[in-house]
Scaffold this motif. Sequence first.
Motif, PDB file in Angstrom:
ATOM      1  N   ALA A   1       0.826  -1.209   0.000  1.00  0.00           N
ATOM      2  CA  ALA A   1       0.000   0.000   0.000  1.00  0.00           C
ATOM      3  C   ALA A   1       0.859   1.257   0.000  1.00  0.00           C
ATOM      4  CB  ALA A   1      -0.928  -0.006   1.210  1.00  0.00           C
ATOM      5  N   LEU A   2       1.959   1.245   0.749  1.00  0.00           N
ATOM      6  CA  LEU A   2       2.911   2.353   0.785  1.00  0.00           C
ATOM      7  C   LEU A   2       4.293   1.776   0.562  1.00  0.00           C
ATOM      8  CD1 LEU A   2       1.612   4.178   4.003  1.00  0.00           C
ATOM      9  CD2 LEU A   2       1.093   4.767   1.625  1.00  0.00           C
TER      10      LEU A   2
ATOM     11  N   ILE B   1      -3.658  15.792  -0.103  1.00  0.00           N
ATOM     12  CA  ILE B   1      -3.184  14.487  -0.555  1.00  0.00           C
ATOM     13  C   ILE B   1      -4.153  14.029  -1.631  1.00  0.00           C
ATOM     14  CG2 ILE B   1      -2.720  12.103   0.105  1.00  0.00           C
ATOM     15  CD1 ILE B   1      -2.085  13.150   2.913  1.00  0.00           C
ATOM     16  N   VAL B   2      -3.642  13.903  -2.830  1.00  0.00           N
ATOM     17  CA  VAL B   2      -4.482  13.532  -3.965  1.00  0.00           C
ATOM     18  C   VAL B   2      -3.895  12.309  -4.662  1.00  0.00           C
ATOM     19  CG1 VAL B   2      -5.344  15.876  -4.346  1.00  0.00           C
ATOM     20  CG2 VAL B   2      -3.290  15.129  -5.505  1.00  0.00           C
ATOM     21  N   GLY B   3      -4.753  11.587  -5.326  1.00  0.00           N
ATOM     22  CA  GLY B   3      -4.319  10.424  -6.084  1.00  0.00           C
ATOM     23  C   GLY B   3      -5.512   9.583  -6.458  1.00  0.00           C
TER      24      GLY B   3
ATOM     25  N   GLY C   1      -7.232   3.748  -4.517  1.00  0.00           N
ATOM     26  CA  GLY C   1      -6.386   2.589  -4.249  1.00  0.00           C
ATOM     27  C   GLY C   1      -4.900   2.879  -4.212  1.00  0.00           C
ATOM     28  N   CYS C   2      -4.502   4.156  -4.230  1.00  0.00           N
ATOM     29  CA  CYS C   2      -3.069   4.461  -4.282  1.00  0.00           C
ATOM     30  C   CYS C   2      -2.425   4.585  -2.900  1.00  0.00           C
ATOM     31  CB  CYS C   2      -2.805   5.711  -5.120  1.00  0.00           C
ATOM     32  SG  CYS C   2      -3.326   7.240  -4.351  1.00  0.00           S
ATOM     33  N   GLY C   3      -3.229   4.523  -1.807  1.00  0.00           N
ATOM     34  CA  GLY C   3      -2.655   4.536  -0.473  1.00  0.00           C
ATOM     35  C   GLY C   3      -2.909   5.788   0.344  1.00  0.00           C
ATOM     36  N   LYS C   4      -3.792   6.669  -0.124  1.00  0.00           N
ATOM     37  CA  LYS C   4      -4.064   7.922   0.602  1.00  0.00           C
ATOM     38  C   LYS C   4      -4.591   7.659   2.009  1.00  0.00           C
ATOM     39  CE  LYS C   4      -7.029   9.338  -2.438  1.00  0.00           C
ATOM     40  NZ  LYS C   4      -7.054   8.253  -3.408  1.00  0.00           N
TER      41      LYS C   4
END
Length: 84
Positions: free
Chosen positions: A20-21, A36-38, A41-44
């Motif tokens: 995840a990170l 925090i953007v993304g 499913g990118c781990g925010k």
Amino acid sequence: MLEIKNLRKVYEDASGKCVALDDISFSLPSKGMVFIVGKSGCGKTTLLNAIGGLDNFTSGEIFVNKKPLSKFSVNELDNYRNAT
């Protein structure tokens, strides 16, 4: 001040591992606004849960005013969550 060094979070289950990170490092000043953007499913959320002390991380460290979050006592962690 918040500093994150080499943060890594891996989820494991019967189907395998999910990173995840992966080696996240950055620092934030005591004041200001951060976004925090993304994509999904990118781990925010995983990152925010780790910063908030709600979730453990696999490796790396989060420093709050130069003190490792992993070394906070239960009371210190409660106070940290309540103040932020």
